[in-house]
Each structure stands twice: as C-alpha cells, then as structure tokens.
Enzyme design. Structure first.
Site, short mmCIF file in Angstrom:
data_model
loop_
_atom_site.label_atom_id
_atom_site.label_comp_id
_atom_site.label_asym_id
_atom_site.label_seq_id
_atom_site.Cartn_x
_atom_site.Cartn_y
_atom_site.Cartn_z
N HIS A 212 0.74 -1.23 0.11
CA HIS A 212 -0.07 0.07 0.02
C HIS A 212 0.78 1.19 0.09
O HIS A 212 0.66 2.12 -0.73
CB HIS A 212 -0.96 -0.13 1.18
CG HIS A 212 -1.59 1.14 1.38
ND1 HIS A 212 -1.26 2.17 2.09
CD2 HIS A 212 -2.81 1.44 0.91
CE1 HIS A 212 -2.29 3.27 2.09
NE2 HIS A 212 -3.23 2.73 1.10
N CYS A 609 -3.40 -1.17 -16.94
CA CYS A 609 -3.53 -0.21 -15.65
C CYS A 609 -2.68 -0.87 -14.45
O CYS A 609 -2.89 -0.25 -13.35
CB CYS A 609 -4.93 0.27 -15.48
SG CYS A 609 -5.83 -1.25 -14.74
C1 PEP Z 1 -4.19 -4.53 -10.95
O1 PEP Z 1 -4.60 -5.39 -10.43
O2 PEP Z 1 -3.44 -4.43 -11.55
C2 PEP Z 1 -4.90 -3.04 -10.73
C3 PEP Z 1 -4.56 -2.08 -11.49
O3 PEP Z 1 -5.82 -2.99 -9.61
P1 PEP Z 1 -5.21 -3.04 -8.13
O4 PEP Z 1 -3.79 -2.70 -7.91
O5 PEP Z 1 -6.06 -1.64 -7.73
O6 PEP Z 1 -5.72 -4.18 -7.60
#
Ligand code: PEP
Ligand code: MG
Length: 652
Positions: A212, A609
C-alpha cells in the site's frame, strides 16, 4: 609497446570528446606526464586537464583534438579515448563509446542532432525512461557527511528529509504548522492516506514495491522506502530501533527512495529543473531553462510525435488528474474509487456493512451519492476531452473496517476491566469477525462485491452519469468509461452489466451520454476465456498487479518482504515480477487475451493499468502486442511517453 614514462615529453591520459558528466561540448579529460596508463586511474599524482596539457604539449594536443573529432565523426557519439605520448609522439591505445550521466545523455543526443550526425529517432534511442526518471527526482548531495543506518526497498524514488512521526494524525498536524515530517509505520493502511499526503516521505519496515505504502507513494510522486526489515518500529513508544540505535519521534532522518538508503540526520537536497519543466512551472523556452531541460523537451516531443501507445494515468482525485494531464497523460486509465471512501469517509462504508436491513443500507448509500458525484465532477472537468476509466469499488470490505486483532484485544481489555462496551462497538466487532477472510485477496472483492451489494455499484454508476451530465452542461467534454474489476466468468460480467445498464438508462432519463462498459483482465481465468468476456465488454484493461499475484500465487502484500529478496539473490528470478512484467508467464496470458479479443473484433480496445504500465521493459512488450494504451502513476507518465516512442523506433 609504447611508454609514457620515458621522458618529460611523455605521458598518458584519458580523453572524452564531450563532458560525460554534464554533456557540455568540448573535449574533456586528464593527462599525467611521465606516467603509464594505470597511474592515471590509480591517482598517484594529480593529473592535469587537457587545457593545461595543450600549454605543455601544444602539438600533441592539437593532434589529439584532430583525432578525437575523427573518432566522434566515425562513431557519431561521445567517445572515451585512452592515449599515451612517447617522446612527443601521440599514440591512441583504444576508444569506445563513452558512458555518461542521464543529463549528458539527453544533452549529447540533441547536440549530435544539431550537428547533423544523428536523426531524432537515434537521439531518442540514446536516452531512456530510467534516465529521465533519474532527472526528475530531487537528489541528496552525497558529497555531504552522512550516517547510513538502514537500507530498505527503494519503493518510490526521491529524496526526503524530515522529523519522524509514527501516526498519520501527528504527521498531518505537524505538516499544517509548516514542519517537514517523515511518516514511519510498520506498514501503511488506507487510513494513513492523510498522513502520507502531509509527509515529505514514508518509511516502513514491512511490505514491498506493490505494498500500500509503495503504490500510494508512487501515485503521489512521494518518496518512500519500504520493507526496511532491519528497523523495528514501535508505534506505541513512538520510536524505531536499528540494532542498538534508538531513533525517537522528532529526530530527523533523510530517506532516499531511489536507493532505499535511510540516513540519520539531515542531508542537503537538490531539486530537479526537469520536473519543474514537466509540471509546467518552467517553460523549455524560458531564459532560465537549463540545457538539459531544453534537450528533454525536444526528445519527449519527438517521442510524442511518433509513439503508437497512448499514455494514461492512474489517478483518483481532481488534483492528481490535473497533474497527470500537465505531465502529458491522455486520459485516466484507472480511477480507483475505493480511495474516495477512505479517511474521513470510511464510516459510510462501515455504516453500509453494519446496516440492519436493506432500507437502512440504501439510506447510507444514498448519502454517499453526492460525495461520489462531486469527486467525479472534479476529475471529469480536469480531464475534459480525454477518457476517464472509473473502476467500481474493488477492495475487500474489511479494509474499511477496524483491524480484527486490534479490535479483539480492545474488546478483551474492556471486558477484563469491566468498562462499558457500546452496542455499536459490539456490532462493529461482530461485523469485523463475520467479514474476516483467511485470504482476503481471494475473497469478497471487485465484481463479487457488486453482486452481493448491487446498490453500492448502482450508486457509483448513478454518480458517474449525473456527474457527466453536470460537467457537459457546464461546457466541458466528459468521456466516462466504466470498468468492472476482478471478473472471472462471462455470467458475472453479464449479470452486472445488465444491472448497471438498467441503472444508467434510468439515470439518463432520456439524456444522451456515451459510457462504454469494460472489464479488467486480472484473473488468469478471465485472460484465457477472454473471447467469452469480449461479448459483454466494450474494452479490456489488464490489471497486471493482480494478474501477476494470481498467476504466481505470490501475495503482493507479503512476498517482497519475505522470500522474494532471497529468490532474487539466488537469481531464481531475474527480476521482481511486480515491477517488470513476467513476459513468459503473465505476458503469455496477456497475449492470449489480446489474440482472443482482437479475433473477436479487430479494433477491440486494450489497455494496461497495473504498475507495469510505467515500467520501460513492460511498455516495450505492450507496444509489441499492439495494445492501445498504458496507464501508470502520474509521475511515471513522462517515462511512459518516452519509452513508448523508443518502442516504436525499436520495432520499426
Ligand atoms: C491491478 O490489479 O493490476 C490493478 C490495477 O488493480 P489494483 O492494483 O487496484 O488491484
Ligand atoms: Mg487489481
């Protein structure tokens, strides 16, 4: 064999055709008379500069300059040359293309373009995203005296100095009075956001590059050193210890997020003009723009002209969206809506969970609507004309609730002391126990949450539609996209899509708005059955963080502070797969999904992403797969722009 130590008019030296440290034009080097090769590097005597050598040996120096030009013209790059002078005669021993700093790389590349030696494509290839990143961060002056006390994971680059504090409230309070603080935690949780925003930097003893603390810090462009296992943090006593050393709240530390080094005391920091330029506070054409700023500007502009990949940012506040746009983002690829219900707003989700009946639950959800709508209005305005992908709530509900172990201890203490336990405390404790999951990352998250409490997702969709209409009415051009996380089957997607579409239609009430609905591909099952998901998704966005976690069975919150360093030491892994995409494994899943999606529809929109969207190696991989865009932390956007351009040159 030639000898540089035979006479007064003998000697040896190293010459560069330009300054490899700053990139300035003009030869640069060292000469040592009456000496052999190794003596120059060994530092037996002080060397003289080439300018001084020209006074002592003008003829030899002129010949050296002539040859340097020949070599540079031939190699069309900075050359590093070793030479010896024997009784007034120059001998060139060897030459190679010279190593250089990041600043020199950008400056020399554009100089060579101006001298007609290389093309702009070649200039782009002579620089890299890593070098650009190096130029973007403030740095410590490492010539100063320093006291290294620990080394952790270099989680978010930069140099930060401040007095240490151990909780977010204290960080916030002190920062408000103008004090610079470093937030020290064992690990951070969503509750620490306020303190993280207020702090100069974050230091944790647990967690790795996708913990985090690391992800949030990178998103904010804030320095962070994580997983510093040699320090033991005592949040109650407000101190941390490293071996025998105890560092207490209020003492100053300097943390280097580029190297992971933690120093006791204050180190001097130098700010970056390249960042001022990228953030728009310094124009490349301004009088005080340094040569490196002008060079970065030209090379980035060229990358933008030729690249195929669009670069978006992961951002969830209007401020971040604005900053991302200034840094060159062409939209938002991931707006993590859970970040909008943390901090002060956490109690809304708590009340949703604790509601005794559906009516009560819906009443709380209705209260959340205007807040969510206002968030979206700000973001859509900041990104007017560019797509904004809003991801529906993703994390497990327990993340919004107090920690089970802490709560259990508090309840036990209260019982033992016979203190009053309110009905609300009891209800929270019961809910936390009920929602506790052994593997929360494999639990009630993402799409599953939307299926269990559809009103929550419906509220978010309503808020997005209403915000888009409001923004449109105000003369902006909103381009919202909805994204469903953690999907594994076609039925889940269909079920939710139908629910959401109905809600969109109801909210629009006849008004016109385009709002594509897509899904994240972040479970291996979703990747290998992408054809079926394509039926009900307008776009896919690869969530490569979860896709990596689930493909490897590596808990992203734990591995980097447990066994991953050992794996890397033993070279069982060539690199950290959370940092750079594992192309053979996770990459294959991306490729399978890409093939299926593009077979379904030739122009099926595909983006990334996960954190890998800002990693140079991974960007080249995504470019080669012909994906449409990458989305990364705002501060990685310039790096992604540069690397997308390089990927284009490399492939063509
Ligand atoms: C991912 O899992 O790559 C993502 C972008 O979502 P998060 O990091 O919020 O789980
Ligand atoms: Mg995810």
């Amino acid at each position: 064999m030639v000898f540089g130590n035979l006479s007064d008019d003998s000697g040896t030296g190293v010459a560069f055709t330009r300054n490899p440290a700053t990139g300035e034009t003009g030869s640069y080097g060292d000469y040592l008379d009456r000496a052999q090769g190794e003596d120059v590097v060994a530092g037996i005597r002080n060397t003289m500069s080439l300018a001084d050598m020209s006074k002592k040996e003008p003829v030899v120096h002129a010949e050296l300059e002539r040859l340097m030009k020949t070599l540079e013209d031939h190699y069309r790059d900075l050359c590093d040359i070793e030479f010896t002078v024997e009784r007034g005669k120059l001998w060139i021993l060897q030459t190679r293309v010279g190593k250089r700093t990041a600043e020199a790389a950008f400056r020399i590349a554009t100089q060579l373009v101006d001298e007609g030696k290389i093309s702009m494509d070649e200039a782009l290839m002579r620089t890299s995203g890593d070098q650009l990143a190096q130029l973007m961060f403030p740095q410590f002056d490492l010539t100063a005296n320093r006291n290294l006390i620990a080394t952790g994971i270099a989680a978010s680059p930069g140099a930060a100095v401040g007095e240490i504090v151990f909780n977010s409230k204290r960080a916030f309070d002190l920062a408000k009075t103008g004090r610079k603080v470093i937030l020290v935690r064992r690990e951070t949780s969503p509750d620490d956001l306020v303190g993280m925003v207020a702090a100069e930097g974050i230091l944790t003893s647990r967690g790795g590059k996708t913990s985090h603390a690391a992800v949030v810090a990178r998103g904010m462009g804030k320095t962070a050193v994580c997983g510093t296992e040699s320090i033991s943090v005592d949040e109650k006593l407000l101190q941390f210890s490293v071996g025998d050393l105890i560092v207490r709240e209020g003492e100053v530390v300097s943390i280097d997020g580029t190297t992971g080094c933690v120093y006791l005391g204050e180190l001097p920091v130098t700010q970056s003009p390249v960042t001022s330029y990228l953030e728009g506070s310094l124009l490349a054409t301004a009088k005080d723009a340094t040569p490196v700023v002008k060079a970065v500007d030209r090379i980035l502009q060229h990358a933008d002209e030729i690249r195929k990949l669009y670069v978006r940012a992961n951002a969830d506040t209007p401020e971040d969206a604005q900053r991302a746009k200034t840094l060159g983002a062409q939209g938002i690829g991931l707006c993590r809506t859970e970040h909008m219900f943390l901090g002060e707003r956490r109690n809304y989700v708590e009340r949703v969970v604790l509601a005794e009946n559906e009516a009560e639950q819906n009443a709380v959800i209705a209260e959340m609507l205007p807040l969510q709508q206002a968030d979206f209005v700000g973001i859509l305005k900041a990104m007017s004309g560019y797509p904004v992908t809003v991801r529906l709530l993703d994390p497990p509900l327990h993340e919004f609730l107090p920690d089970l172990a802490t709560l259990s201890a508090e309840m036990a203490t209260a019982e033992a002391l016979n203190s009053t336990i309110t009905p609300r405390d009891k209800a929270i404790f019961a809910a936390v126990k009920r929602l506790h999951e052994a593997n929360p990352m494999l639990g009630l998250r993402g799409v599953r949450l939307g299926i269990l409490i559809p009103e929550l997702f419906k509220m978010q969709v309503r808020a997005l539609v209403l915000a888009s209409l409001e923004v449109k009415k105000a003369g902006f051009e909103p381009k919202p996209e909805l994204m469903i996380p953690l999907v594994a089957t076609q039925r889940e997607l269909l079920y939710l899509r139908e629910t959401l579409e109905e809600e969109i239609k109801k909210t629009l009430n006849g008004a016109q708005l385009e709002m594509p609905i897509g899904t994240m591909i972040e479970t291996p099952r979703a990747a290998i059955t992408a054809t079926r998901l394509a039926d009900y998704a307008d776009f896919f966005s690869f969530g490569t963080n979860d896709l990596t976690q689930l493909t490897w069975a590596f808990s992203r919150d734990d591995v980097e502070s447990t066994f991953l360093p050992r794996y890397l030491d033993l070279e069982l892994l060539p690199f950290n797969p959370f940092e750079s995409l594992d192309q053979d494994g996770v990459g294959l899943l991306v490729k399978i999904a890409r093939d299926q999606a593009r077979a379904y529809r030739k122009d099926f929109k595909l983006g990334v992403c996960g954190e890998h969207g800002g990693d140079p190696r991974s960007i080249h991989f995504f470019h080669n797969l012909n994906l449409d865009y990458v989305s990364c932390s705002p501060f990685r956007v310039p790096v992604a722009r540069l690397e997308s351009g390089r990927a284009k040159v490399m492939k063509s």
